[in-house]
Design a protein around this motif. Sequence first.
Motif, PDB file in Angstrom:
ATOM      1  N   ILE A  17      51.752  14.070 -16.071  1.00 45.29           N
ATOM      2  CA  ILE A  17      51.105  14.867 -15.027  1.00 45.29           C
ATOM      3  C   ILE A  17      51.928  16.119 -14.729  1.00 45.29           C
ATOM      4  CG2 ILE A  17      50.598  14.941 -12.545  1.00 45.29           C
ATOM      5  CD1 ILE A  17      49.659  12.034 -12.768  1.00 45.29           C
ATOM      6  N   LEU A  18      53.222  15.944 -14.530  1.00 46.54           N
ATOM      7  CA  LEU A  18      54.067  17.092 -14.188  1.00 46.54           C
ATOM      8  C   LEU A  18      54.089  18.110 -15.317  1.00 46.54           C
ATOM      9  CD1 LEU A  18      56.867  15.064 -12.444  1.00 46.54           C
ATOM     10  CD2 LEU A  18      55.310  16.666 -11.324  1.00 46.54           C
ATOM     11  N   GLY A  19      54.090  17.635 -16.560  1.00 45.47           N
ATOM     12  CA  GLY A  19      53.993  18.566 -17.676  1.00 45.47           C
ATOM     13  C   GLY A  19      52.670  19.305 -17.679  1.00 45.47           C
ATOM     14  N   GLY A  49      60.271  17.172 -23.753  1.00 41.93           N
ATOM     15  CA  GLY A  49      59.521  17.758 -22.660  1.00 41.93           C
ATOM     16  C   GLY A  49      58.764  16.702 -21.888  1.00 41.93           C
ATOM     17  N   LEU A  50      58.455  17.004 -20.637  1.00 44.43           N
ATOM     18  CA  LEU A  50      57.717  16.057 -19.796  1.00 44.43           C
ATOM     19  C   LEU A  50      56.403  15.628 -20.439  1.00 44.43           C
ATOM     20  CD1 LEU A  50      58.343  17.835 -16.384  1.00 44.43           C
ATOM     21  CD2 LEU A  50      59.083  15.498 -16.927  1.00 44.43           C
ATOM     22  N   GLU A  51      55.735  16.580 -21.072  1.00 44.08           N
ATOM     23  CA  GLU A  51      54.417  16.297 -21.629  1.00 44.08           C
ATOM     24  C   GLU A  51      54.477  15.461 -22.905  1.00 44.08           C
ATOM     25  OE1 GLU A  51      55.934  19.948 -23.606  1.00 44.08           O
ATOM     26  OE2 GLU A  51      55.901  19.184 -21.542  1.00 44.08           O
ATOM     27  N   GLU A  52      55.679  15.247 -23.458  1.00 50.52           N
ATOM     28  CA  GLU A  52      55.833  14.494 -24.704  1.00 50.52           C
ATOM     29  C   GLU A  52      56.119  13.004 -24.489  1.00 50.52           C
ATOM     30  OE1 GLU A  52      57.876  17.005 -28.035  1.00 50.52           O
ATOM     31  OE2 GLU A  52      59.104  17.176 -26.217  1.00 50.52           O
ATOM     32  N   ILE A  53      56.418  12.611 -23.267  1.00 49.98           N
ATOM     33  CA  ILE A  53      57.004  11.304 -23.024  1.00 49.98           C
ATOM     34  C   ILE A  53      56.031  10.162 -23.313  1.00 49.98           C
ATOM     35  CG2 ILE A  53      58.011   9.817 -21.246  1.00 49.98           C
ATOM     36  CD1 ILE A  53      59.797  12.121 -22.269  1.00 49.98           C
ATOM     37  N   THR A  54      56.564   9.146 -24.010  1.00 54.73           N
ATOM     38  CA  THR A  54      55.873   7.886 -24.249  1.00 54.73           C
ATOM     39  C   THR A  54      56.783   6.755 -23.762  1.00 54.73           C
ATOM     40  OG1 THR A  54      56.801   7.446 -26.445  1.00 54.73           O
ATOM     41  CG2 THR A  54      54.868   8.909 -26.343  1.00 54.73           C
ATOM     42  N   TYR A 224      43.141  11.594 -10.470  1.00 53.64           N
ATOM     43  CA  TYR A 224      42.500  12.781 -11.045  1.00 53.64           C
ATOM     44  C   TYR A 224      43.471  13.515 -11.971  1.00 53.64           C
ATOM     45  CZ  TYR A 224      41.281  17.701 -11.340  1.00 53.64           C
ATOM     46  OH  TYR A 224      41.056  18.971 -11.813  1.00 53.64           O
ATOM     47  N   LEU A 225      44.701  13.733 -11.499  1.00 51.28           N
ATOM     48  CA  LEU A 225      45.684  14.436 -12.327  1.00 51.28           C
ATOM     49  C   LEU A 225      46.017  13.640 -13.583  1.00 51.28           C
ATOM     50  CD1 LEU A 225      48.104  15.806  -9.581  1.00 51.28           C
ATOM     51  CD2 LEU A 225      46.361  17.082 -10.846  1.00 51.28           C
ATOM     52  N   ALA A 226      46.030  12.310 -13.467  1.00 52.42           N
ATOM     53  CA  ALA A 226      46.272  11.475 -14.640  1.00 52.42           C
ATOM     54  C   ALA A 226      45.155  11.643 -15.664  1.00 52.42           C
ATOM     55  CB  ALA A 226      46.404  10.008 -14.228  1.00 52.42           C
ATOM     56  N   ARG A 227      43.906  11.658 -15.195  1.00 56.22           N
ATOM     57  CA  ARG A 227      42.791  11.860 -16.131  1.00 56.22           C
ATOM     58  C   ARG A 227      42.892  13.222 -16.788  1.00 56.22           C
ATOM     59  NH1 ARG A 227      40.022   9.677 -11.649  1.00 56.22           N
ATOM     60  NH2 ARG A 227      39.104  11.708 -11.125  1.00 56.22           N
ATOM     61  N   ARG A 228      43.259  14.232 -16.002  1.00 52.81           N
ATOM     62  CA  ARG A 228      43.374  15.580 -16.561  1.00 52.81           C
ATOM     63  C   ARG A 228      44.496  15.669 -17.595  1.00 52.81           C
ATOM     64  NH1 ARG A 228      43.292  20.972 -12.823  1.00 52.81           N
ATOM     65  NH2 ARG A 228      45.540  20.731 -12.687  1.00 52.81           N
ATOM     66  N   ALA A 229      45.520  14.839 -17.405  1.00 52.84           N
ATOM     67  CA  ALA A 229      46.629  14.821 -18.357  1.00 52.84           C
ATOM     68  C   ALA A 229      46.384  13.854 -19.518  1.00 52.84           C
ATOM     69  CB  ALA A 229      47.916  14.435 -17.633  1.00 52.84           C
TER      70      ALA A 229
END
Length: 234
Positions: A17-19, A49-54, A224-229
């Motif tokens: 979400i933050l990414g 990066g934040l958006e890469e995390i698993t 909502y933010l989770a769905r968007r991410a």
Amino acid sequence: MESLDPLLDQLVTACRILGSEGQGDMVWGHVSVRDPGGRGLWMKAAGLGLEEITRDDLVLVDREGTVLAGERPRHSEFPIHTEVMAARPDVGCVVHTHARAPVAFAAIEEPLHPVSHEGTFFVPPDVPRFTETSDLILTPELGARVAACLGDRPGLLLVGHGVVVAGADPVEATMGAVLLDRACRMQLEVLQTGRPYRWTPDEEARAKRAHVYPRRLLEQGYAYLARRAGRGQN
């Protein structure tokens, strides 16, 4: 001990979400959750990066910074997380990012005013500013002073550096980080007009906080933010 799976899934979701919300700064910035077994905290690993995390990119870190589980290196600023959680038993999640609007806003001599709904999540009173250093928070001593500056508040501005936001869980901390970024961005836009401006009075701001950001609506905003991410309902 309960399965860690839901908690770690939420930690991944918080990072994503933050990414997605533009709070990434290449590989800098991190999120943590308290380990329910009392071993320390789980946090985003360094180098990503934040958006890469698993799930494979999470590490379990004790208060001394020893990695107890996970294959990746930890972030050097782990004391932000360990010391805030040590000082705040109510905190289950800590966010530290270098979000651009809060960094820019913290650099000017201007209190954060509730010029929009988002500002009321934090104000009144004004958001704390940590001014002792703009350098990395690398020691437990500095981490403890950041925690003392934060006190019982939901977030603070690290002047020249970034933000620290704390919450009971990833829902509260992630939403807090998003709202602090938006509140700072909104006021910067107002200040750019160069005109006198108005903000919500303290008593009304407190009422708005309760009306606009009850737990139920924070959960809906997070979902909502989770769905968007791309993270579904995690």
